[in-house]
Write an enzyme that holds these catalytic residues in place. Structure first.
Site, short mmCIF file in Angstrom:
data_model
loop_
_atom_site.label_atom_id
_atom_site.label_comp_id
_atom_site.label_asym_id
_atom_site.label_seq_id
_atom_site.Cartn_x
_atom_site.Cartn_y
_atom_site.Cartn_z
N TYR A 11 0.82 -1.22 0.00
CA TYR A 11 0.00 0.00 0.00
C TYR A 11 0.86 1.28 0.00
O TYR A 11 0.86 2.05 -0.97
CB TYR A 11 -0.94 -0.06 1.21
CG TYR A 11 -1.78 1.16 1.46
CD1 TYR A 11 -2.41 1.85 0.42
CD2 TYR A 11 -1.97 1.63 2.76
CE1 TYR A 11 -3.20 2.97 0.67
CE2 TYR A 11 -2.76 2.73 3.03
CZ TYR A 11 -3.37 3.40 1.98
OH TYR A 11 -4.14 4.50 2.24
N ASP A 51 12.42 -12.44 -1.50
CA ASP A 51 12.21 -12.23 -0.07
C ASP A 51 13.49 -11.67 0.56
O ASP A 51 14.58 -12.20 0.31
CB ASP A 51 11.84 -13.57 0.57
CG ASP A 51 11.20 -13.39 1.91
OD1 ASP A 51 10.04 -13.79 2.08
OD2 ASP A 51 11.88 -12.83 2.82
N ILE A 52 13.34 -10.64 1.38
CA ILE A 52 14.53 -10.02 1.99
C ILE A 52 15.23 -10.97 2.97
O ILE A 52 16.38 -10.73 3.33
CB ILE A 52 14.21 -8.68 2.71
CG1 ILE A 52 13.15 -8.84 3.80
CG2 ILE A 52 13.80 -7.61 1.70
CD1 ILE A 52 13.08 -7.66 4.76
N SER A 77 2.25 -6.15 8.99
CA SER A 77 1.81 -4.94 9.71
C SER A 77 0.43 -5.04 10.34
O SER A 77 -0.20 -4.01 10.55
CB SER A 77 1.87 -3.76 8.75
OG SER A 77 0.99 -3.98 7.67
N TYR A 141 3.55 -6.34 16.93
CA TYR A 141 3.90 -5.58 15.72
C TYR A 141 4.75 -4.36 16.08
O TYR A 141 5.85 -4.15 15.54
CB TYR A 141 2.60 -5.16 15.01
CG TYR A 141 2.79 -4.07 14.00
CD1 TYR A 141 3.57 -4.27 12.86
CD2 TYR A 141 2.21 -2.80 14.19
CE1 TYR A 141 3.76 -3.24 11.93
CE2 TYR A 141 2.40 -1.78 13.27
CZ TYR A 141 3.17 -2.01 12.16
OH TYR A 141 3.37 -1.00 11.25
N ASN A 170 -2.19 7.06 11.18
CA ASN A 170 -3.13 6.21 10.43
C ASN A 170 -3.11 6.52 8.94
O ASN A 170 -3.73 7.50 8.50
CB ASN A 170 -4.53 6.34 11.01
CG ASN A 170 -4.62 5.66 12.36
OD1 ASN A 170 -3.97 6.07 13.30
ND2 ASN A 170 -5.41 4.60 12.44
N1 UDP Z 1 -12.15 0.70 14.34
C1 UDP Z 1 -13.51 0.50 14.51
N2 UDP Z 1 -14.13 -0.42 13.72
C2 UDP Z 1 -13.49 -1.13 12.77
C3 UDP Z 1 -12.10 -0.93 12.58
C4 UDP Z 1 -11.45 0.01 13.39
O1 UDP Z 1 -14.15 1.12 15.36
O2 UDP Z 1 -14.11 -1.96 12.10
C5 UDP Z 1 -11.47 1.72 15.16
C6 UDP Z 1 -10.29 1.19 15.95
O3 UDP Z 1 -10.72 0.73 17.23
C7 UDP Z 1 -9.40 2.44 16.05
C8 UDP Z 1 -9.70 3.21 14.77
O4 UDP Z 1 -10.93 2.68 14.27
O5 UDP Z 1 -9.82 3.24 17.14
C9 UDP Z 1 -8.64 3.01 13.69
O6 UDP Z 1 -8.38 1.62 13.55
P1 UDP Z 1 -7.45 1.05 12.43
O7 UDP Z 1 -7.44 -0.45 12.56
O8 UDP Z 1 -7.86 1.62 11.10
O9 UDP Z 1 -6.02 1.65 12.75
P2 UDP Z 1 -5.10 1.57 14.09
O10 UDP Z 1 -5.36 2.87 14.82
O11 UDP Z 1 -5.46 0.35 14.86
O12 UDP Z 1 -3.71 1.52 13.55
#
Ligand code: UDP
Length: 332
Positions: A11, A51-52, A77, A141, A170
């Site tokens: 991505y 593959d690294i 990730s 992670y 994010n």
């Molecule tokens: N989240 C949610 N519903 C979903 C997926 C994510 O409420 O189906 C919330 C999650 O709890 C976090 C935010 O959205 O507070 C962002 O989540 P994501 O997995 O996109 O990224 P992260 O912050 O975990 O890296």
């Protein structure tokens, strides 16, 4: 002289390759295609599948190509998966990086920019988060990404390898052309999951908890457009090639949105209704993650261009609505 992009079919990697080529760079892409997509590799990049973790393979790339800097995205990730299968993360992220660094030193390539994460901080002590705040990951992670940062620190001390660790908040959105975007399987990220509702692929979006200590009870995150992340990598490579010291930078917009606000903005961006349901909290989710990116702005001259959340979601919608099954022609 070329830039080697490891994980350039993923991505953020694929978006960075598009921006590099747009700026006239010569780009070599390596990807094992386990989570990346061959369709996401820019047609002007020279592609090596491998593959690294394979020293022979990565050595052969450095021998075939004249590489002057590396951008390293090749890693697993998914927070949830890392808790179920941590050793997979130690193997790919930590061991893979060890093999890569050995090969780089053997071939006298000593500049590397790599993907780190806000997950290195764990539950933050301060908002916004600064680069020298305490790092105490709450998932495997984040722990492997912190281990990668520390491996580079000691490799710099011993061998003069200069690195830039970019701690993303994010990542979201898609390339303005609409021809590449986010395509994870399984998808776990909020914005693509929200957009599955108006696409008719999901009945409702689950809100993971509405009893956090935030203005509407849902978690707050700092959403940053993938093209702005890509630009930061290019600036970080330039910083190293100009003789910059090893360094760590947060990358975010410095503005937090709740899950409910993201859903409301997605309704505006798509012009469609999006059903939602409150479900229990997801383990390990901090209530609030917001970056201070002042350091990246001051030192790298980074200047995010797509800070508006509705614009970010519109770019994601352009991609998902024209590619409802990602890079696949239809659902497998
Ligand atoms: N989240 C949610 N519903 C979903 C997926 C994510 O409420 O189906 C919330 C999650 O709890 C976090 C935010 O959205 O507070 C962002 O989540 P994501 O997995 O996109 O990224 P992260 O912050 O975990 O890296």
């Amino acid at each position: 002289m070329a830039i080697l992009v490891l994980g350039g079919a993923g991505y953020i990697g694929s978006h960075t390759v598009y921006e590099l080529i747009d700026k006239g760079a010569d780009v070599v892409v390596v990807d094992n295609l386990e989570t990346g997509h061959i369709e996401a590799v820019h047609p002007k990049a020279r592609f090596y599948k491998g593959d690294i973790r394979s020293r022979g393979f990565i050595d052969s790339v450095f021998e075939n190509e004249e590489i002057h800097a590396v951008i390293h995205f090749a890693a697993n990730s998914l927070v949830g998966e890392s808790m179920v299968d941590p050793l997979k993360y130690y193997d790919n992220n930590v061991y893979g990086t060890k093999v890569l660094l050995e090969s780089m030193i053997a071939h006298d390539v000593k500049k590397i920019v790599f993907s780190s994460t806000a997950a290195t901080y764990g539950e933050p002590e301060n908002i916004p988060i600064l680069e020298d705040d305490k790092t105490c990951p709450t998932n495997a992670y984040g722990e492997t990404k912190l281990a990668m940062e520390k491996m580079m620190k000691w490799t710099d001390i011993a061998h003069g390898l200069k690195y830039v660790a970019l701690r993303y908040f994010n990542a979201c959105g898609a390339h303005e052309s609409g021809c590449i975007g986010e395509a994870h399987s399984p998808e776990t990220h909020l914005i693509p999951l929200i957009l599955q509702v108006p696409l008719g692929q999901r009945e409702f979006i689950s809100i993971f908890g509405d009893d956090y200590d935030t203005k509407d009870g849902t978690c707050i995150r700092d959403y940053i457009h993938v093209t702005d992340l890509a630009q930061a990598h290019i600036l970080a490579v330039k910083y190293l090639l100009d003789g910059g010291e090893s360094n760590t930078f947060n990358l975010g917009n410095g503005v937090g949105f709740t899950v409910k606000e993201v859903i409301e903005t997605a309704k505006k961006a798509t012009g469609l209704d999006i059903a939602q349901r409150i479900t229990p909290r997801r383990a390990g989710d901090p209530a609030r993650l917001i970056a201070s990116s002042d350091k990246a702005k001051e030192v790298l001259g980074w200047n995010p261009q797509h800070a508006d959340l509705e614009e970010i979601i519109s770019s994601a919608w352009k991609w998902h609505s024209t590619h409802p099954h990602g890079f696949k022609k239809q659902e497998a």
